[in-house]
Scaffold this active site. Structure first.
Site, PDB file in Angstrom:
ATOM      1  N   GLU A 254       6.022  -8.606  -4.421  1.00 23.89           N
ATOM      2  CA  GLU A 254       6.205  -9.894  -3.750  1.00 23.89           C
ATOM      3  C   GLU A 254       4.840 -10.350  -3.275  1.00 23.89           C
ATOM      4  O   GLU A 254       4.221  -9.701  -2.418  1.00 23.89           O
ATOM      5  CB  GLU A 254       7.159  -9.778  -2.561  1.00 23.89           C
ATOM      6  N   CYS A 288       4.370 -15.683   3.603  1.00 26.97           N
ATOM      7  CA  CYS A 288       4.255 -16.058   2.197  1.00 26.97           C
ATOM      8  C   CYS A 288       5.124 -17.263   1.868  1.00 26.97           C
ATOM      9  O   CYS A 288       4.859 -17.975   0.905  1.00 26.97           O
ATOM     10  CB  CYS A 288       4.625 -14.881   1.303  1.00 26.97           C
TER      11      CYS A 288
END
Length: 487
Positions: A254, A288
């Site tokens: 990720e 993020c």
């Protein structure tokens, strides 16, 4: 540890620098970003090469017995481990604030959310790993799932508790052993969480190693590590992928994001403005899936900007534990300088600064809450991940085609957001966004059902975690084929 006033005298010859963190004489120089002071208790030593080899060996031995247990027994022990975390919830939240600067309410929310995974979410992980029977004409096949072995989990500093269970728990449920390397920015928090979780598990099934990228590299390189699951930057993800290619290690990565938010003129502008500000500034913008680009239909530009500035003025930057503070410090001086460079570049190239908050005087990595307007796609702040408390506003002509073009004009593809009262239009646009999640009039990660996968398109990731697809990433399917009914 070296006293703070002497720290920088030692960096050149005695340290390995990652995210601005120094390692001196084998000890991580853990710094409070709100004050610049060293956190000397507890002292965190870097795992040596010989210690790492012992950890990996121990994990492989423990994994064999762990995988032989029925999945129900593994789930039961993991639940007990999460229960063991609950009494230290506040202590963990305090550690998050001290190590990376998150405001207390957000830090507590992070730990509480992680604890909440022991219910329905863990049931879904178990379901994803259950045997599946495929009936045929007088015969059956059964799909079972085998663990991979030992999984290295490399967790980030921005969610030093919250990201660990999302990767470690599915790996454990599947019958793997896990070795966690927390970020060197938040070593105390990561170790504290995992030690509590591991207290209910067999010895060696969940272990912690400490250090910077050198330790992570040794972990990834080991032939006795069978999978790597990492949350972090896209550049680090690419390096890990290169290292894993030779042995075809399984990967879940990720990575970064540059998440766009499109606001059409028919949107609920009050809600859209609140979400633009709140989700640009949450965790100091160091997520993020932060909103990093806001595209406003030209006809409502002035109205929307006015709402955004009013909301931004309600924010207060300061020491996270001080009353009324909603935005704490950047995690490091390095991160602060990154944000500063992007903002200065945008101003130099014609952007307008609509608002800039005050920041505390003195020590600490503080950056003001900033609202920018008039941005274009060539500016650094529209191209590179910002990870800071900036609301970045630009406009588009109101057409669906232009909205889609601008939103997709990035190397990243983690999340996107579209705001419109016309849900059919929202759905059309959402389907064209090249990202793993799209929030339609909402912040997707907060509103998504537990079964939704978390996946990055393009440069935002590789593989999947969370959701049924993600839960199965930590095992491999095997078909048992019978010419009769399966026993």
């Amino acid at each position: 540890p070296v006293p703070i006033l002497l720290l920088f005298d030692y960096l050149e010859n005695n340290s390995t620098m990652v995210q601005g963190v120094a390692i001196i004489n084998g000890v991580i120089q853990n710094t409070n970003p709100a004050t610049g002071e060293l956190i000397t208790s507890p002292s965190i030593k870097v795992t040596t090469t010989s210690e790492l080899a012992n950890v990996i060996s121990k994990a492989n031995v423990a994994q064999a017995a762990w995988s032989d247990l029925p999945i129900a027994d593994r789930i039961s022990m993991i639940r007990k481990g999460i229960t063991a975390v609950e009494p230290i919830t506040q202590k963990l939240a305090d550690s998050i604030t001290r190590e990376m600067g998150k405001v207390p309410a957000e830090a507590l929310e992070e730990v509480t959310d992680a604890n909440g995974l022991k219910g329905e979410w863990l049931d879904m992980v178990a379901e994803a790993n259950a045997d599946v029977k495929l009936p045929g004409d007088g015969a059956e096949s059964v799909i079972v799932r085998d663990p991979l072995g030992v999984v290295a989990v490399i967790s980030p500093w921005n969610y030093p508790v919250g990201e660990i269970p999302l990767l470690a728990l599915p790996a454990l449920v599947a019958g793997n052993a896990v070795i966690l390397k927390p970020s060197e920015v938040t070593p105390v928090t990561g170790a504290m969480y995992c030690e509590a979780l591991a207290s209910a598990l067999p010895e060696g099934v969940l272990q912690v190693v400490q250090g910077d990228g050198d330790v992570g590299s040794q972990l990834v390189d080991s032939k006795d590590i069978h999978m790597v699951a990492m949350t972090g930057s896209t550049n680090t993800g690419k390096r890990i992928m290169e290292k894993c290619a030779g042995s075809l290690k399984r990967l879940v990565l990720e990575l970064g994001g540059k998440d766009p938010m499109v606001v059409f003129a028919d949107a609920d502008l009050d809600k859209a403005a609140a979400d633009a500000v709140g989700n640009s500034l949450y965790n100091q913008g160091q997520s993020c899936c932060s909103v990093e680009r806001v595209y406003i239909e030209e006809s409502v530009k002035a109205e929307f900007e006015k709402k955004v500035v009013a909301l931004a003025k309600e924010q207060k930057v300061g020491v996270p534990t001080d009353e009324g503070v909603t935005v704490g410090p950047m995690v490091s001086e390095m991160q602060l300088q990154n944000v500063k460079t992007q903002v200065e570049d945008s101003i130099a190239n014609g952007a307008t600064k609509l608002y800039e908050s005050e920041i505390p005087a003195g020590a600490g990595n503080y950056f003001p809450v900033t609202v920018l307007s008039g941005l274009n796609q060539n500016m650094l702040i529209q191209r590179n991940e910002t990870f800071g408390p900036v609301v970045a506003l630009s406009t588009f002509d109101g057409t669906e085609a232009k909205a889609i073009e601008l939103a997709n004009d990035t190397e990243y593809g983690l999340c996107s957001y579209v705001y419109t009262e016309d849900l059919k239009k929202g759905a059309r646009v959402a389907r064209k966004f090249r990202s793993g999640q799209v929030g339609i009039n909402c912040y997707s990660i907060a509103a998504a059902q537990p079964g939704c996968p978390w996946i990055g398109h393009k440069g935002s990731g590789f593989g999947t975690h969370s959701g049924m697809d993600g839960f199965r990433s930590f095992s491999v399917p095997k078909s048992l084929v019978y010419t009769t009914s399966a026993p």
